[in-house]
Design a protein around this motif. Sequence first.
Motif, short mmCIF file in Angstrom:
data_model
loop_
_atom_site.label_atom_id
_atom_site.label_comp_id
_atom_site.label_asym_id
_atom_site.label_seq_id
_atom_site.Cartn_x
_atom_site.Cartn_y
_atom_site.Cartn_z
N GLY A 50 0.81 -1.22 0.00
CA GLY A 50 0.00 0.00 0.00
C GLY A 50 0.84 1.27 0.00
N LEU A 51 1.90 1.27 0.80
CA LEU A 51 2.77 2.45 0.82
C LEU A 51 3.53 2.61 -0.49
CD1 LEU A 51 4.22 2.40 4.45
CD2 LEU A 51 2.60 4.01 3.45
N MET A 52 3.89 1.51 -1.12
CA MET A 52 4.54 1.62 -2.42
C MET A 52 3.57 2.18 -3.46
SD MET A 52 7.01 -1.69 -2.72
CE MET A 52 7.62 -1.21 -4.32
N GLY A 53 2.31 1.78 -3.39
CA GLY A 53 1.31 2.33 -4.30
C GLY A 53 1.08 3.81 -4.06
N LEU A 54 1.00 4.19 -2.80
CA LEU A 54 0.86 5.62 -2.49
C LEU A 54 2.11 6.39 -2.87
CD1 LEU A 54 -0.93 5.69 0.97
CD2 LEU A 54 -1.75 6.65 -1.17
N GLY A 55 3.24 5.75 -2.72
CA GLY A 55 4.50 6.41 -3.03
C GLY A 55 4.65 6.74 -4.51
N THR A 56 4.01 5.99 -5.38
CA THR A 56 4.07 6.34 -6.80
C THR A 56 3.36 7.65 -7.08
OG1 THR A 56 2.08 5.05 -7.27
CG2 THR A 56 4.21 3.94 -7.54
N VAL A 57 2.43 8.01 -6.22
CA VAL A 57 1.72 9.28 -6.38
C VAL A 57 2.39 10.40 -5.59
CG1 VAL A 57 -0.49 10.45 -5.99
CG2 VAL A 57 -0.45 8.07 -6.74
N LEU A 65 9.09 9.44 -3.99
CA LEU A 65 10.00 8.30 -3.93
C LEU A 65 10.29 7.88 -2.50
CD1 LEU A 65 11.89 6.33 -5.42
CD2 LEU A 65 13.66 8.08 -5.24
N TRP A 66 10.31 8.80 -1.59
CA TRP A 66 10.63 8.46 -0.22
C TRP A 66 9.61 7.49 0.37
CZ3 TRP A 66 7.03 9.77 3.49
CH2 TRP A 66 6.05 10.67 3.11
N LEU A 67 8.34 7.61 -0.02
CA LEU A 67 7.32 6.70 0.47
C LEU A 67 7.42 5.33 -0.20
CD1 LEU A 67 5.09 6.75 2.53
CD2 LEU A 67 3.50 7.47 0.76
N PHE A 102 8.86 -0.29 0.35
CA PHE A 102 9.72 -1.41 -0.02
C PHE A 102 10.39 -2.00 1.21
CE2 PHE A 102 13.66 -3.28 -1.68
CZ PHE A 102 13.12 -4.17 -2.58
N GLY A 103 10.77 -1.13 2.13
CA GLY A 103 11.37 -1.60 3.39
C GLY A 103 10.41 -2.41 4.23
N LEU A 104 9.11 -2.17 4.11
CA LEU A 104 8.12 -2.99 4.80
C LEU A 104 7.74 -4.24 4.00
CD1 LEU A 104 5.59 -0.41 6.28
CD2 LEU A 104 6.97 -2.05 7.53
#
Length: 131
Positions: free
Chosen positions: A93-100, A103-105, A110-112
């Motif tokens: 979910g955080l990787m999906g939000l991070g695309t919007v 990059l830091w998210l 990815f770390g999770l």
Amino acid sequence: MRAEAWLFTGVALFFAATGGVYAAYAHDPAGVAALMVSLLMAGLVAAFLWRQAGKGGPRPEDDAEAEVAAAAGRRFSFPARSYAPVTAAAGAGLMGLGTVIGLWLVLIGFGLLVPGVYGFVFAGADYASED
């Protein structure tokens, strides 16, 4: 596994035929790419299932005359409590939000995601029983 293998082979053939007709009549490269990726994914699952069907032989649940005790030696269970699903879902979910958002998210996600996937892969190994 042969029934599942035939099912996914049919799905792959459907996507192949649909993709061919779509590529011939439509001039949309995104649709052709989506149908070809669907073909490849269904083909991958079908190939895995065909390989497992050839390697493993018939399963007890495929035999109409089998007893319940026929599958007694094939036990595998996952732990009752595991943080792997929650960790993997939060990471995805955080990787999906991070695309919007940024990059830091994506990096936090990815770390999770990595420990979550690691937990999925290796959590059941300690709980397998070989009786």
